[in-house]
Design a protein around this motif. Structure first.
Motif, PDB file in Angstrom:
ATOM      1  N   TYR A  93      42.488  35.218  40.163  1.00 30.52           N
ATOM      2  CA  TYR A  93      43.684  35.908  39.782  1.00 30.52           C
ATOM      3  C   TYR A  93      44.607  35.341  38.889  1.00 30.52           C
ATOM      4  CZ  TYR A  93      43.023  38.946  43.674  1.00 30.52           C
ATOM      5  OH  TYR A  93      42.257  39.978  44.782  1.00 30.52           O
ATOM      6  N   HIS A 110      43.180  40.576  37.834  1.00 28.40           N
ATOM      7  CA  HIS A 110      42.310  40.523  38.735  1.00 28.40           C
ATOM      8  C   HIS A 110      40.457  40.003  37.765  1.00 28.40           C
ATOM      9  CE1 HIS A 110      40.085  41.736  43.156  1.00 28.40           C
ATOM     10  NE2 HIS A 110      39.792  39.930  42.667  1.00 28.40           N
ATOM     11  N   SER A 152      44.836  44.740  35.915  1.00 29.97           N
ATOM     12  CA  SER A 152      46.114  44.460  36.368  1.00 29.97           C
ATOM     13  C   SER A 152      47.306  44.734  37.110  1.00 29.97           C
ATOM     14  CB  SER A 152      46.347  43.902  34.679  1.00 29.97           C
ATOM     15  OG  SER A 152      46.876  44.173  34.250  1.00 29.97           O
TER      16      SER A 152
END
Length: 228
Positions: free
Chosen positions: A84, A78, A58
């Motif tokens: 996401y 992610h 992240s």
């Protein structure tokens, strides 16, 4: 999330620095972005390169406006190959959503879903955070700042990330289905985490020199833009 719990701001601040502080940050907005055009869409609307963010990591990011200011700051996770999760500030959630949905019109294969009302978010920060959280979930992300993973808590799938806004080297944020929020909070409380409110959150982030939207960037009290 109250300004403070009964023990007060100073006690909550010191508990986080010395042991483990626990924050109910469910008020934050959470948007899921997926699909084959997720990356180009995210690279259009965020300041960081989503294409360089591997699965299981992240990063902190900005939603910039066309003039170089900040619509908001956010965290991008992610979680899976084309999926996401973007966490945004509660006060800006409606404006962020409107901005993102407008920009997404050019990316038909990017799918944007507001998952804020079906999930909750809890943060646990401090030197004892890992030892308190570890026994409650089936796995933790690897020991690297901003690492994230999908884990299981009481047969529920949750997102666990090594992120947080308290300036602690050890800390986790957890996105959980609403049904798991109270059981997880209670389990962490029983394990020894100290509930922390908005007051100590601000003293902790200020001590760590972390910016806050509306203070260090964004819209100033007089309505003018604070440049990035």
């Amino acid at each position: 999330m109250p300004v403070q719990y009964p023990k007060g701001i100073l006690a909550e601040h010191l508990a986080t620095r010395g042991h483990a502080g626990m924050f109910d940050v469910s008020h934050m907005g959470r948007f899921e972005i997926s699909g084959t055009q997720a990356v180009p869409f995210l690279e259009r609307v965020l300041s960081n390169a989503a294409s360089q963010l591997p699965v299981g990591m992240s990063h902190y990011t900005i939603l910039p406006d066309p003039d170089g200011g900040a619509i908001d700051d956010a965290y991008l996770y992610h979680t899976h190959a084309d999926t996401y999760v973007l966490v945004v500030n509660a006060a800006n959630q409606t404006r962020d959503w409107e901005h993102l949905t407008t920009e997404k019109k050019a990316y038909q294969e990017a799918h944007l879903v507001d998952i804020s009302n079906e999930t909750s978010m809890i943060s646990i920060q401090g030197p004892a955070a890992e030892s308190l959280l570890g026994p409650l979930v089936n796995c933790l992300p690897p020991p690297r700042r901003n690492a994230c993973t999908t884990a299981t808590f009481q047969d529920m799938q949750i997102i666990v990330s090594r992120t947080g806004y308290a300036g602690e080297p050890i800390g986790f944020e957890l996105i959980v289905p609403d049904a798991g929020a109270k059981p997880l909070w209670s389990a962490l409380l029983q394990a020894g985490a100290e509930p922390v409110g908005l007051g100590a959150r601000d003293t902790l982030r200020l001590e760590a020199a972390l910016p806050l939207y509306g203070h260090e960037f964004g819209t100033a009290p007089d309505g003018s833009r604070i440049p990035l």
